[in-house]
Design a protein around this motif. Structure first.
Motif, PDB file in Angstrom:
ATOM      1  N   SER A  29     -17.919  30.210 -57.040  1.00 53.66           N
ATOM      2  CA  SER A  29     -19.018  31.171 -57.132  1.00 53.66           C
ATOM      3  C   SER A  29     -18.810  32.207 -58.218  1.00 53.66           C
ATOM      4  O   SER A  29     -19.764  32.833 -58.663  1.00 53.66           O
ATOM      5  N   SER A  30     -17.573  32.392 -58.685  1.00 52.91           N
ATOM      6  CA  SER A  30     -17.317  33.389 -59.718  1.00 52.91           C
ATOM      7  C   SER A  30     -17.117  32.758 -61.099  1.00 52.91           C
ATOM      8  O   SER A  30     -16.766  33.440 -62.053  1.00 52.91           O
ATOM      9  N   PHE A  31     -17.345  31.459 -61.181  1.00 51.11           N
ATOM     10  CA  PHE A  31     -17.088  30.733 -62.433  1.00 51.11           C
ATOM     11  C   PHE A  31     -18.381  30.286 -63.093  1.00 51.11           C
ATOM     12  O   PHE A  31     -19.407  30.092 -62.450  1.00 51.11           O
ATOM     13  N   THR A  32     -18.291  30.070 -64.406  1.00 43.72           N
ATOM     14  CA  THR A  32     -19.383  29.452 -65.150  1.00 43.72           C
ATOM     15  C   THR A  32     -19.437  27.968 -64.805  1.00 43.72           C
ATOM     16  O   THR A  32     -18.405  27.314 -64.679  1.00 43.72           O
ATOM     17  N   SER A  51     -24.298  31.229 -65.589  1.00 45.42           N
ATOM     18  CA  SER A  51     -23.296  32.215 -65.222  1.00 45.42           C
ATOM     19  C   SER A  51     -23.017  32.172 -63.730  1.00 45.42           C
ATOM     20  O   SER A  51     -23.764  31.568 -62.946  1.00 45.42           O
ATOM     21  N   TRP A  52     -21.955  32.845 -63.325  1.00 43.12           N
ATOM     22  CA  TRP A  52     -21.570  32.824 -61.925  1.00 43.12           C
ATOM     23  C   TRP A  52     -22.679  33.361 -61.026  1.00 43.12           C
ATOM     24  O   TRP A  52     -22.861  32.894 -59.908  1.00 43.12           O
ATOM     25  N   ASN A  73     -24.665  29.049 -54.920  1.00 42.88           N
ATOM     26  CA  ASN A  73     -23.263  29.372 -54.650  1.00 42.88           C
ATOM     27  C   ASN A  73     -22.892  29.162 -53.179  1.00 42.88           C
ATOM     28  O   ASN A  73     -21.736  28.869 -52.873  1.00 42.88           O
ATOM     29  N   LYS A  99     -13.560  29.000 -66.178  1.00 39.72           N
ATOM     30  CA  LYS A  99     -13.150  30.295 -65.652  1.00 39.72           C
ATOM     31  C   LYS A  99     -13.713  31.432 -66.501  1.00 39.72           C
ATOM     32  O   LYS A  99     -13.861  32.557 -66.021  1.00 39.72           O
TER      33      LYS A  99
END
Length: 122
Positions: A29-32, A51-52, A73, A99
């Motif tokens: 969920s925090s990654f491209t 984007s995330w 996500n 990342k």
């Protein structure tokens, strides 16, 4: 860590397909997340990234206005809606995770799915 792409198939020019890529093993969920494609005899090329947060997307020029990338996500899944498909869109499509933000070369992506074949006929 696994990325499972699905949704490929054979369609006629002008048709549509929706690719999905489900990630497992960890949360992205925090990654491209991005999509690439590789046609026979050609190098792997960037198609789209998101984007995330899902708020920033970027496309290669040849698919702008026809393809839409999105993500969920909660489901750890990224999608590629492909409309108005052309014969030149024929390729194996790969999903990938990076990342870092704002990346579009294969070397900048850290995890890859196995690919799904998209064939567009005239």
């Amino acid at each position: 860590v696994q990325l499972q792409a699905s949704g490929g198939g054979s369609v006629q020019a002008g048709g549509s397909l929706r690719l999905s890529c489900a990630a497992s093993g960890r949360t992205f969920s925090s990654f491209t997340m991005g999509w690439f494609r590789q046609a026979p005899g050609k190098e792997r090329e960037f198609v789209a990234r998101i984007s995330w947060s899902g708020t920033i997307t970027y496309y290669t020029d040849s698919v702008k206005g026809r393809f839409t990338i999105s993500r969920n996500n909660a489901k750890n899944t990224v999608y590629l809606q492909m409309n108005s498909l052309k014969v030149e869109d024929t390729a194996v499509y790969y999903c990938a995770v990076a990342k870092l933000p704002f990346v579009y070369t294969p070397n900048e992506y850290d995890f890859w799915g196995q690919g799904t074949q998209v064939t567009v006929s005239s």
